[in-house]
Design a protein around this motif. Structure first.
Motif, PDB file in Angstrom:
ATOM      1  N   ASP A 142     -14.546  -6.949   3.362  1.00  0.00           N
ATOM      2  CA  ASP A 142     -13.986  -5.764   4.010  1.00  0.00           C
ATOM      3  C   ASP A 142     -12.466  -5.723   3.842  1.00  0.00           C
ATOM      4  O   ASP A 142     -11.876  -4.648   3.664  1.00  0.00           O
ATOM      5  N   LEU A 143     -11.840  -6.885   3.901  1.00  0.00           N
ATOM      6  CA  LEU A 143     -10.387  -6.950   3.690  1.00  0.00           C
ATOM      7  C   LEU A 143     -10.052  -6.585   2.250  1.00  0.00           C
ATOM      8  O   LEU A 143      -9.090  -5.830   1.996  1.00  0.00           O
ATOM      9  N   ALA A 144     -10.828  -7.095   1.311  1.00  0.00           N
ATOM     10  CA  ALA A 144     -10.594  -6.777  -0.098  1.00  0.00           C
ATOM     11  C   ALA A 144     -10.706  -5.272  -0.338  1.00  0.00           C
ATOM     12  O   ALA A 144      -9.878  -4.680  -1.045  1.00  0.00           O
ATOM     13  N   MET A 145     -11.714  -4.631   0.246  1.00  0.00           N
ATOM     14  CA  MET A 145     -11.897  -3.187   0.061  1.00  0.00           C
ATOM     15  C   MET A 145     -10.745  -2.401   0.683  1.00  0.00           C
ATOM     16  O   MET A 145     -10.300  -1.391   0.131  1.00  0.00           O
ATOM     17  N   ALA A 146     -10.241  -2.862   1.830  1.00  0.00           N
ATOM     18  CA  ALA A 146      -9.122  -2.176   2.481  1.00  0.00           C
ATOM     19  C   ALA A 146      -7.862  -2.281   1.619  1.00  0.00           C
ATOM     20  O   ALA A 146      -7.104  -1.308   1.485  1.00  0.00           O
ATOM     21  N   LEU A 147      -7.629  -3.438   1.030  1.00  0.00           N
ATOM     22  CA  LEU A 147      -6.471  -3.604   0.150  1.00  0.00           C
ATOM     23  C   LEU A 147      -6.618  -2.757  -1.110  1.00  0.00           C
ATOM     24  O   LEU A 147      -5.641  -2.149  -1.579  1.00  0.00           O
ATOM     25  N   LEU A 148      -7.824  -2.690  -1.650  1.00  0.00           N
ATOM     26  CA  LEU A 148      -8.053  -1.844  -2.832  1.00  0.00           C
ATOM     27  C   LEU A 148      -7.846  -0.370  -2.506  1.00  0.00           C
ATOM     28  O   LEU A 148      -7.350   0.394  -3.339  1.00  0.00           O
ATOM     29  N   ALA A 149      -8.223   0.036  -1.293  1.00  0.00           N
ATOM     30  CA  ALA A 149      -7.987   1.428  -0.876  1.00  0.00           C
ATOM     31  C   ALA A 149      -6.492   1.716  -0.837  1.00  0.00           C
ATOM     32  O   ALA A 149      -6.038   2.792  -1.259  1.00  0.00           O
ATOM     33  N   ASP A 150      -5.698   0.765  -0.340  1.00  0.00           N
ATOM     34  CA  ASP A 150      -4.249   0.936  -0.340  1.00  0.00           C
ATOM     35  C   ASP A 150      -3.712   1.027  -1.768  1.00  0.00           C
ATOM     36  O   ASP A 150      -2.810   1.824  -2.059  1.00  0.00           O
ATOM     37  N   ALA A 151      -4.253   0.191  -2.662  1.00  0.00           N
ATOM     38  CA  ALA A 151      -3.834   0.241  -4.061  1.00  0.00           C
ATOM     39  C   ALA A 151      -4.150   1.609  -4.663  1.00  0.00           C
ATOM     40  O   ALA A 151      -3.355   2.161  -5.434  1.00  0.00           O
ATOM     41  N   GLY A 152      -5.304   2.169  -4.303  1.00  0.00           N
ATOM     42  CA  GLY A 152      -5.670   3.493  -4.788  1.00  0.00           C
ATOM     43  C   GLY A 152      -4.711   4.571  -4.301  1.00  0.00           C
ATOM     44  O   GLY A 152      -4.325   5.462  -5.058  1.00  0.00           O
ATOM     45  N   ARG A 153      -4.316   4.469  -3.033  1.00  0.00           N
ATOM     46  CA  ARG A 153      -3.376   5.458  -2.488  1.00  0.00           C
ATOM     47  C   ARG A 153      -2.025   5.370  -3.197  1.00  0.00           C
ATOM     48  O   ARG A 153      -1.385   6.396  -3.476  1.00  0.00           O
ATOM     49  N   PHE A 154      -1.585   4.137  -3.483  1.00  0.00           N
ATOM     50  CA  PHE A 154      -0.308   3.983  -4.178  1.00  0.00           C
ATOM     51  C   PHE A 154      -0.406   4.538  -5.598  1.00  0.00           C
ATOM     52  O   PHE A 154       0.531   5.171  -6.097  1.00  0.00           O
ATOM     53  N   LEU A 155      -1.546   4.326  -6.253  1.00  0.00           N
ATOM     54  CA  LEU A 155      -1.738   4.873  -7.595  1.00  0.00           C
ATOM     55  C   LEU A 155      -1.652   6.389  -7.574  1.00  0.00           C
ATOM     56  O   LEU A 155      -1.046   7.003  -8.471  1.00  0.00           O
ATOM     57  N   ARG A 156      -2.223   7.017  -6.558  1.00  0.00           N
ATOM     58  CA  ARG A 156      -2.146   8.472  -6.445  1.00  0.00           C
ATOM     59  C   ARG A 156      -0.704   8.938  -6.293  1.00  0.00           C
ATOM     60  O   ARG A 156      -0.302   9.967  -6.856  1.00  0.00           O
TER      61      ARG A 156
END
Length: 216
Positions: free
Chosen positions: A114-128
């Motif tokens: 769950d922590l990994a997915m939350a960090l990946l979601a943040d990475a996705g937002r930064f990519l956007r």
């Protein structure tokens, strides 16, 4: 800690585990935390202060990718791909930081999906946000970019968010241009009655007119 975007929905045990690996740092304004291409020490969380994330040309020209405010984090990508830091980080103010070492955080994400997915979601937002930056630099004129930045600063101030005044050099670094072009654009906007400039302070007079410039 739990107010951080990637920890907001995590259990107390996960928040405690993240806090346990953290290393507190304090750095003065102007400190280069790391350079693009250097080995990544880990994920940095800004506890107090501001940090700019930049890319620099061999000639020293700077492009600001983003400014990290207190309560946000940076240098996430190397945690997952194991590569070097993709950009340079410089403290804009005296800054308190929490460093989550790369090896320890990587191990924690393996054990906590769950922590990994939350960090990946943040990475996705930064990519956007980076895609939006590329769009702005490639598809809008300097006048449009200056107008958009002025409106963004004003809207942040309206919401009560920190929006420190920017020098023309700082504006140029954010907008992918040079200070002289920013200065000429501000004079043009002033002559059109869209803004006033007094003692280095810019005040918006005509938001609708400035918004039209931003979309031009």
């Amino acid at each position: 800690m739990s107010s951080l975007s990637f920890l907001s929905d995590q259990s107390e045990a996960v928040v405690a585990a993240v806090a346990a690996i953290g290393v507190r740092l304090r750095r003065p304004a102007g400190t280069v935390l790391f350079l693009a291409g250097e080995e990544a020490h880990g994920l940095f969380i800004v506890v107090a202060g501001r940090v700019k994330i930049v890319r620099e040309s061999p000639a020293g020209r700077e492009q600001v990718l983003t400014v990290i405010e207190a309560g946000n984090h940076f240098n996430l990508v190397p945690i997952f791909d194991g590569g070097p830091s993709p950009a340079t980080a410089i403290c804009l103010t005296d800054t308190d930081l929490l460093l989550l070492p790369a090896v320890a955080l990587r191990d924690l994400t393996r054990r906590t999906p769950d922590l990994a997915m939350a960090l990946l979601a943040d990475a996705g937002r930064f990519l956007r946000r980076l895609v939006a930056l590329v769009d702005d630099l490639a598809l809008h004129t300097v006048q449009g970019r200056v107008a958009r930045l002025l409106l963004t600063q004003a809207e942040a101030a309206d919401r009560g968010e920190p929006a420190p005044p920017l020098t023309q050099a700082e504006m140029a670094a954010r907008l992918g241009t040079v200070r002289e072009m920013v200065g000429r654009t501000l004079k043009t906007f002033e002559s059109l009655g869209l803004i006033t400039v007094a003692r280095g302070t810019i005040a918006i007079v005509d938001r609708e007119g400035l918004a039209a410039q931003a979309e031009a």
